[in-house]
Design a protein around this motif. Structure first.
Motif, short mmCIF file in Angstrom:
data_model
loop_
_atom_site.label_atom_id
_atom_site.label_comp_id
_atom_site.label_asym_id
_atom_site.label_seq_id
_atom_site.Cartn_x
_atom_site.Cartn_y
_atom_site.Cartn_z
N ILE A 166 33.94 -10.97 19.57
CA ILE A 166 32.69 -11.58 20.05
C ILE A 166 32.86 -12.10 21.47
N ASP A 167 33.98 -12.77 21.73
CA ASP A 167 34.24 -13.26 23.09
C ASP A 167 34.25 -12.11 24.10
N GLY A 168 34.88 -10.99 23.72
CA GLY A 168 34.93 -9.83 24.61
C GLY A 168 33.56 -9.21 24.84
N LEU A 169 32.76 -9.13 23.79
CA LEU A 169 31.41 -8.59 23.93
C LEU A 169 30.56 -9.47 24.84
N ILE A 170 30.66 -10.77 24.62
CA ILE A 170 29.90 -11.71 25.46
C ILE A 170 30.33 -11.59 26.91
N ALA A 171 31.63 -11.63 27.15
CA ALA A 171 32.14 -11.57 28.52
C ALA A 171 31.72 -10.27 29.21
N ALA A 172 31.80 -9.15 28.51
CA ALA A 172 31.42 -7.87 29.10
C ALA A 172 29.94 -7.83 29.44
N HIS A 173 29.11 -8.35 28.56
CA HIS A 173 27.67 -8.34 28.80
C HIS A 173 27.30 -9.24 29.97
N VAL A 174 27.89 -10.42 30.01
CA VAL A 174 27.61 -11.35 31.10
C VAL A 174 28.11 -10.77 32.43
N ALA B 61 18.43 -12.10 20.80
CA ALA B 61 18.26 -13.43 21.40
C ALA B 61 19.43 -13.76 22.32
N THR B 62 20.63 -13.41 21.91
CA THR B 62 21.81 -13.69 22.72
C THR B 62 21.80 -12.85 23.99
N HIS B 63 21.40 -11.60 23.87
CA HIS B 63 21.29 -10.75 25.07
C HIS B 63 20.26 -11.33 26.04
N ALA B 64 19.13 -11.79 25.52
CA ALA B 64 18.11 -12.38 26.38
C ALA B 64 18.65 -13.62 27.09
N PRO C 80 30.90 -18.12 33.39
CA PRO C 80 31.42 -18.96 32.31
C PRO C 80 30.33 -19.78 31.62
N LEU C 81 29.35 -20.24 32.39
CA LEU C 81 28.26 -21.01 31.79
C LEU C 81 27.48 -20.14 30.81
N LEU C 82 27.11 -18.92 31.21
CA LEU C 82 26.37 -18.04 30.32
C LEU C 82 27.20 -17.65 29.10
N CYS C 83 28.49 -17.45 29.27
CA CYS C 83 29.37 -17.14 28.13
C CYS C 83 29.39 -18.30 27.14
N SER C 84 29.53 -19.51 27.65
CA SER C 84 29.54 -20.69 26.78
C SER C 84 28.21 -20.86 26.04
N LEU C 85 27.12 -20.65 26.75
CA LEU C 85 25.80 -20.76 26.12
C LEU C 85 25.62 -19.70 25.03
N ALA C 86 26.08 -18.49 25.29
CA ALA C 86 25.96 -17.42 24.30
C ALA C 86 26.77 -17.74 23.04
N LYS C 87 27.99 -18.23 23.24
CA LYS C 87 28.81 -18.61 22.07
C LYS C 87 28.13 -19.71 21.28
N ALA C 88 27.60 -20.70 21.99
CA ALA C 88 26.92 -21.81 21.32
C ALA C 88 25.67 -21.31 20.59
#
Length: 193
Positions: free
Chosen positions: A76-84, A145-148, A168-176
């Motif tokens: 999940i962290d990798g997917l979030i980081a790649a998308h951001v 929703a997370t992609h948006a 990093p802010l967007l990654c943290s928000l997506a995880k949250a």
């Protein structure tokens, strides 16, 4: 840069700025520094140009996410980081992805949906492994929703996107935003569906 690259770069700028419907082939040609007829040596139509942009976008995302990680949190962290990272590096393509899918001609839409499904399915699989017990529809809603959320800041004008540490802010928000998936489901109110 090849002529095809010039055309795609011009189309990316113009579609992001004015929308697909707001740009004609002649405007793309002028921005690319070629004649209108030169575009037709590389693309059969403006629709094919948009389809090529979507193909590039999906290719870049699929390459960026690489192979799945064994650990669901790492996946999940990798997917979030790649998308951001993609959204920040390619804000114009991100705007086009969010806004122009409905403009894509039917002949190209099935291919985009198939390829996009591969990307979304990777997210759903990761979330299902990490947060078991949720329906596919619930997981798909969480992905959308997370992609948006992750792309929300890239759709603003470039002059207003000067936030240090935006990635990093967007990654943290997506995880949250995904964390509530691990909470017990809310009690249903009598009479609601």
């Amino acid at each position: 840069m090849s002529r095809e690259e010039q055309i795609l770069a011009a189309a990316t700028r113009l579609f992001a700025e004015r929308s697909f419907d707001g740009v004609g082939v002649d405007a793309i040609a002028a921005d690319a520094g070629v004649t209108g007829s030169a575009i037709y040596r590389h693309f059969s139509s403006k629709d094919e140009i948009l389809a090529a942009l979507f193909d590039r976008l999906i290719d870049a995302l699929l390459i960026r996410i690489g192979e799945p990680a064994d650990d669901p949190d790492a996946e999940i962290d990798g997917l979030i980081a790649a998308h951001v990272e993609f959204s920040i590096a390619h804000p114009e393509l991100t705007i086009i992805w969010g806004r122009e899918q409905a403009a894509l001609a039917h002949v190209y839409r099935a291919n985009l949906q198939r390829r996009q499904r591969a990307y979304v399915d990777r997210w759903i699989q990761a979330l299902d492994t990490r947060y078991p017990g949720l329906s596919r529809d619930e997981l798909a809603a969480a992905v959308r929703a997370t992609h948006a959320l992750m792309t929300s800041d890239t759709s603003r004008p470039a002059s207003t996107r000067r936030i240090a540490g935006l990635g990093p802010l967007l990654c943290s928000l997506a995880k949250a935003a995904l964390a509530p998936l691990g909470d017990p489901p809310p009690a249903r109110v009598a009479g609601s569906s």
